[in-house]
Scaffold this motif. Structure first.
Motif, short mmCIF file in Angstrom:
data_model
loop_
_atom_site.label_atom_id
_atom_site.label_comp_id
_atom_site.label_asym_id
_atom_site.label_seq_id
_atom_site.Cartn_x
_atom_site.Cartn_y
_atom_site.Cartn_z
N VAL A 186 -41.62 0.77 1.78
CA VAL A 186 -41.00 -0.49 2.22
C VAL A 186 -41.68 -1.68 1.55
N TRP A 187 -43.01 -1.58 1.33
CA TRP A 187 -43.71 -2.65 0.60
C TRP A 187 -43.12 -2.82 -0.78
N ALA A 192 -40.22 -5.89 -4.77
CA ALA A 192 -39.20 -5.94 -5.83
C ALA A 192 -37.98 -6.76 -5.42
N CYS A 193 -37.99 -7.30 -4.20
CA CYS A 193 -36.85 -8.08 -3.68
C CYS A 193 -35.56 -7.28 -3.78
N HIS A 194 -35.63 -6.04 -3.32
CA HIS A 194 -34.47 -5.15 -3.36
C HIS A 194 -34.17 -4.66 -1.94
N PRO A 195 -33.43 -5.44 -1.15
CA PRO A 195 -33.12 -5.01 0.22
C PRO A 195 -32.17 -3.82 0.23
N ALA A 228 -43.08 -6.25 4.85
CA ALA A 228 -41.87 -5.85 4.14
C ALA A 228 -40.61 -6.12 4.95
N TYR A 229 -40.63 -5.72 6.23
CA TYR A 229 -39.45 -5.94 7.08
C TYR A 229 -39.21 -7.43 7.29
N ALA A 233 -36.09 -9.72 5.78
CA ALA A 233 -35.30 -9.98 6.99
C ALA A 233 -34.45 -8.76 7.33
N ALA A 234 -35.09 -7.59 7.28
CA ALA A 234 -34.39 -6.34 7.58
C ALA A 234 -33.90 -6.35 9.01
#
Length: 260
Positions: A186-187, A192-195, A228-229, A233-234
């Motif tokens: 998740v980090w 990588a800014c890949h949601p 990461a979450y 904004a997961a």
């Protein structure tokens, strides 16, 4: 010990074409681990640093060449039909690709051509479900840290890792996907800014099922997962924060967190 190893690695690096793929990968990983240990204990000499840099460049060139050929299917039956096939030992396996990705990122060697070749091979291996959960987490971590290679290739890679890791999250045992791999994965996606909602939902569900209070996460993994979450904004962020609250409070009360 480090200087002796660097001398041996430098000598070996000059004969890389005679190594099989596993040998090239093992040498790269050993150099990475030795370099990390040296950084923690003392500062390497100028001569030692130069020798390491020269060795890493030779390893990178050899790795990029072999990985590129593997990604193009050079060892497949279709590509070798009608001509002499190269021995399979010349080409990197999924384990070798993942380990080499980790090693070069750990060595802070972010060559664009190398990471583009590793990304292409990794994406193909994700499609074949060739990586286990640890390898997927290491591949994602390495490419997030390096941030090298072409952007389209990186997007394809992270999309492929997300799909493969989502599948793994549903079927892997606790030992096959420990907390460190979840936190690193998740980090990496946040860095990588890949949601990817499906991946983050699957990993959250796995944590809620196997470790509801995240007690198996060490302090750094707790911080990395929370960051990461939050960064992406997961949609499961609030549930994750609620789940880890009691563990964080207990460790804070016990003064188990460091300032740095």
């Amino acid at each position: 010990m480090a200087s002796t190893f660097v001398a041996l690695a430098s000598s070996a690096a000059k004969r890389l074409p005679s190594f099989d793929a596993r040998g090239v990968c093992v040498l790269t990983c050993a150099l990475a681990k030795t370099t990390l240990q040296t950084r923690r204990s003392d500062s390497p000499s100028t001569g030692q640093s130069r020798a390491v840099s020269d060795c890493v460049r030779l390893l990178a060139a050899e790795t990029a060449s072999r990985v590129a050929r593997a990604a193009e299917g050079a060892f497949s039956s279709s590509s070798s039909r009608g001509k002499e096939a190269s021995p399979a030992s010349c080409f990197f396996s999924a384990r070798d690709v993942a380990a080499s990705s980790w090693a070069f990122a750990s060595l802070d060697f972010y060559d664009a051509a190398l990471f583009a070749a590793l990304a292409k091979a990794s994406a193909a291996m994700c499609a074949r479900d060739a990586f286990d959960a640890r390898a997927l987490a290491n591949v994602a971590w390495a490419h997030a840290k390096a941030s090298a290679g072409d952007e389209a290739g990186r997007r394809d890679l992270f999309s492929g890792v997300a799909r493969a890791l989502t599948r793994r999250a549903a079927v892997s045992s606790d030992s096959d996907m420990p907390s460190r791999d979840i936190a690193n994965a998740v980090w990496a996606f946040a860095k990588a800014c890949h949601p990817d909602d499906a991946l983050f939902d699957a990993l959250l569900l796995r944590v809620q099922t196997t470790d509801p209070r995240l007690e198996r996460f060490n302090n750094q993994d707790l911080v990395n997962a929370a960051w990461a979450y939050a960064k992406l904004a997961a949609r499961g962020a609030q549930a994750l924060f609620t789940a880890m609250r009691a563990t964080i409070k207990a460790r804070a009360d016990a003064d188990a967190f460091t300032a740095a």
